[in-house]
Design a protein around this motif. Sequence first.
Motif, PDB file in Angstrom:
ATOM      1  N   SER A   1       0.829  -1.205   0.000  1.00  0.00           N
ATOM      2  CA  SER A   1       0.000   0.000   0.000  1.00  0.00           C
ATOM      3  C   SER A   1       0.863   1.255   0.000  1.00  0.00           C
ATOM      4  CB  SER A   1      -0.920  -0.018   1.219  1.00  0.00           C
ATOM      5  OG  SER A   1      -1.719   1.147   1.249  1.00  0.00           O
ATOM      6  N   ARG A   2       1.944   1.231   0.760  1.00  0.00           N
ATOM      7  CA  ARG A   2       2.831   2.401   0.850  1.00  0.00           C
ATOM      8  C   ARG A   2       3.522   2.689  -0.487  1.00  0.00           C
ATOM      9  NH1 ARG A   2       5.220   0.726   4.802  1.00  0.00           N
ATOM     10  NH2 ARG A   2       7.106  -0.164   3.872  1.00  0.00           N
ATOM     11  N   ILE A   3       3.971   1.639  -1.165  1.00  0.00           N
ATOM     12  CA  ILE A   3       4.649   1.825  -2.454  1.00  0.00           C
ATOM     13  C   ILE A   3       3.684   2.361  -3.502  1.00  0.00           C
ATOM     14  CG2 ILE A   3       5.798   0.605  -4.352  1.00  0.00           C
ATOM     15  CD1 ILE A   3       7.005  -1.260  -2.221  1.00  0.00           C
ATOM     16  N   ILE A   4       2.451   1.818  -3.533  1.00  0.00           N
ATOM     17  CA  ILE A   4       1.459   2.290  -4.504  1.00  0.00           C
ATOM     18  C   ILE A   4       1.084   3.740  -4.201  1.00  0.00           C
ATOM     19  CG2 ILE A   4      -0.882   1.982  -5.363  1.00  0.00           C
ATOM     20  CD1 ILE A   4       1.111  -0.092  -6.385  1.00  0.00           C
ATOM     21  N   ALA A   5       0.954   4.084  -2.925  1.00  0.00           N
ATOM     22  CA  ALA A   5       0.638   5.465  -2.558  1.00  0.00           C
ATOM     23  C   ALA A   5       1.761   6.408  -2.999  1.00  0.00           C
ATOM     24  CB  ALA A   5       0.411   5.566  -1.053  1.00  0.00           C
ATOM     25  N   GLY A   6       3.019   5.964  -2.849  1.00  0.00           N
ATOM     26  CA  GLY A   6       4.152   6.775  -3.292  1.00  0.00           C
ATOM     27  C   GLY A   6       4.161   6.952  -4.796  1.00  0.00           C
ATOM     28  N   LEU A   7       3.781   5.896  -5.521  1.00  0.00           N
ATOM     29  CA  LEU A   7       3.716   5.975  -6.976  1.00  0.00           C
ATOM     30  C   LEU A   7       2.623   6.950  -7.412  1.00  0.00           C
ATOM     31  CD1 LEU A   7       4.762   4.900  -9.668  1.00  0.00           C
ATOM     32  CD2 LEU A   7       3.215   2.959  -9.443  1.00  0.00           C
ATOM     33  N   GLU A   8       1.465   6.896  -6.725  1.00  0.00           N
ATOM     34  CA  GLU A   8       0.379   7.817  -7.042  1.00  0.00           C
ATOM     35  C   GLU A   8       0.792   9.264  -6.768  1.00  0.00           C
ATOM     36  OE1 GLU A   8      -3.687   5.230  -6.355  1.00  0.00           O
ATOM     37  OE2 GLU A   8      -2.676   6.061  -4.585  1.00  0.00           O
ATOM     38  N   ALA A   9       1.529   9.481  -5.685  1.00  0.00           N
ATOM     39  CA  ALA A   9       1.979  10.833  -5.362  1.00  0.00           C
ATOM     40  C   ALA A   9       2.948  11.348  -6.421  1.00  0.00           C
ATOM     41  CB  ALA A   9       2.637  10.836  -3.978  1.00  0.00           C
ATOM     42  N   ALA A  10       3.829  10.477  -6.885  1.00  0.00           N
ATOM     43  CA  ALA A  10       4.797  10.885  -7.910  1.00  0.00           C
ATOM     44  C   ALA A  10       4.108  11.183  -9.232  1.00  0.00           C
ATOM     45  CB  ALA A  10       5.844   9.788  -8.084  1.00  0.00           C
ATOM     46  N   LEU A  11       3.050  10.422  -9.546  1.00  0.00           N
ATOM     47  CA  LEU A  11       2.355  10.607 -10.812  1.00  0.00           C
ATOM     48  C   LEU A  11       1.355  11.758 -10.768  1.00  0.00           C
ATOM     49  CD1 LEU A  11       1.639   6.864 -11.676  1.00  0.00           C
ATOM     50  CD2 LEU A  11       3.243   8.378 -12.863  1.00  0.00           C
ATOM     51  N   GLY A  12       0.842  12.031  -9.592  1.00  0.00           N
ATOM     52  CA  GLY A  12      -0.111  13.118  -9.456  1.00  0.00           C
ATOM     53  C   GLY A  12      -1.553  12.733  -9.721  1.00  0.00           C
ATOM     54  N   PHE A  13      -1.867  11.448  -9.721  1.00  0.00           N
ATOM     55  CA  PHE A  13      -3.253  10.988  -9.870  1.00  0.00           C
ATOM     56  C   PHE A  13      -3.408   9.628  -9.208  1.00  0.00           C
ATOM     57  CE2 PHE A  13      -0.985   9.781 -13.768  1.00  0.00           C
ATOM     58  CZ  PHE A  13      -1.206   8.415 -13.827  1.00  0.00           C
ATOM     59  N   ARG A  14      -4.662   9.283  -8.919  1.00  0.00           N
ATOM     60  CA  ARG A  14      -4.948   8.008  -8.255  1.00  0.00           C
ATOM     61  C   ARG A  14      -4.959   6.885  -9.283  1.00  0.00           C
ATOM     62  NH1 ARG A  14      -6.679   8.437  -3.056  1.00  0.00           N
ATOM     63  NH2 ARG A  14      -7.604   6.361  -3.102  1.00  0.00           N
ATOM     64  N   LEU A  15      -4.351   5.795  -8.909  1.00  0.00           N
ATOM     65  CA  LEU A  15      -4.310   4.609  -9.774  1.00  0.00           C
ATOM     66  C   LEU A  15      -5.477   3.677  -9.498  1.00  0.00           C
ATOM     67  CD1 LEU A  15      -0.486   3.944  -9.432  1.00  0.00           C
ATOM     68  CD2 LEU A  15      -1.642   4.568 -11.567  1.00  0.00           C
ATOM     69  N   PHE A  16      -5.937   3.640  -8.233  1.00  0.00           N
ATOM     70  CA  PHE A  16      -6.980   2.692  -7.840  1.00  0.00           C
ATOM     71  C   PHE A  16      -8.108   3.388  -7.101  1.00  0.00           C
ATOM     72  CE2 PHE A  16      -3.121   0.091  -8.056  1.00  0.00           C
ATOM     73  CZ  PHE A  16      -3.560  -0.968  -8.846  1.00  0.00           C
ATOM     74  N   GLN A  17      -9.312   2.884  -7.311  1.00  0.00           N
ATOM     75  CA  GLN A  17     -10.450   3.228  -6.460  1.00  0.00           C
ATOM     76  C   GLN A  17     -10.518   2.182  -5.362  1.00  0.00           C
ATOM     77  OE1 GLN A  17     -12.195   5.841  -6.537  1.00  0.00           O
ATOM     78  NE2 GLN A  17     -12.230   6.639  -8.648  1.00  0.00           N
ATOM     79  N   ARG A  18     -10.517   2.614  -4.115  1.00  0.00           N
ATOM     80  CA  ARG A  18     -10.495   1.703  -2.984  1.00  0.00           C
ATOM     81  C   ARG A  18     -11.827   1.743  -2.251  1.00  0.00           C
ATOM     82  NH1 ARG A  18      -5.889   4.457  -3.699  1.00  0.00           N
ATOM     83  NH2 ARG A  18      -3.837   3.453  -3.467  1.00  0.00           N
TER      84      ARG A  18
END
Length: 298
Positions: free
Chosen positions: A33-50
């Motif tokens: 979860s932490r790695i995906i959240a970091g990736l989303e922050a770097a990209l500037g958009f959400r990757l997943f709907q949770r």
Amino acid sequence: MDLDALRLLIDVARHGSFAEAARARATDPSSVSRIIAGLEAALGFRLFQRTTRRLTLTEAGALYLDRATPLAESLEEAADEARANARGPVGTLRLTTSVAFAQIRLAPLLAEFRVRFPALKLELLATDAKLDLVAERVDLAIRLAPEAGNDFIGRKLFAARYRVVATRAYRQAAPALDRPEDLRRHRCLRFILPEFRSRWMFRDAAGLVTEVPVDGDITLSNALVLHGCALAGLGPALLPEWLVGADLAAGRLVDCFPMLEAGGGSFDSAVWLLYPSRKYLPNKVRVTVDFLTTLLKK
């Protein structure tokens, strides 16, 4: 772009769950979860709907994944080829097959495998369960089936011929066992799968097929245990040649019907090497496929 984070994104999307992706990687879900959240922050958009019940890609996430997956494969290919050029195949190869095939046919090859590929680690998943190759991150599977199936790339290793076998002592003490029909008077040792449990098939040189109903008081789910019961003289058993070949040669077991082909649900069963279909086949998989094809083919 962090390639490991990109691989993790692909895994999470495939599994549809942080927890399942973490289990497949033997890591902690909070780390995923932490790695995906970091990736989303770097990209500037959400990757997943949770939600509490499911995890789905956003529209932006699906678009990103569609473009990023080929990139990840290309980066893996480049790194893999560079490593192979420097020191041969590396990494961990996950291979699955049945318990019996692992013990009888694969275990004797592992010393040679280690010598040829000293930097390659092997995880051998010996199980009679039919694993989901994608979900379990399996690189290669050895399966016994009439055909490979359409979901994977299949390479036929050899035909899986079957024999009805028993000990000499059993045959001397039991009722006559000269024709397949004589099996009706015997307590057969049966494998639990439906195609082996209640009816055995026989085919003569002219192509005439005979189906014989079989019964018995011992039904087993493991081919090694079934083999052991046959060696103990508990009755006739339908077993593959690759498992009983050494016993037939040594006289520990005899072929009850040497002039006939025998089978369960089909005469066309074979041993197949399967791997998930993908554009790029990693070097570790390619060399293992060649190794097994050479040493397991009859």
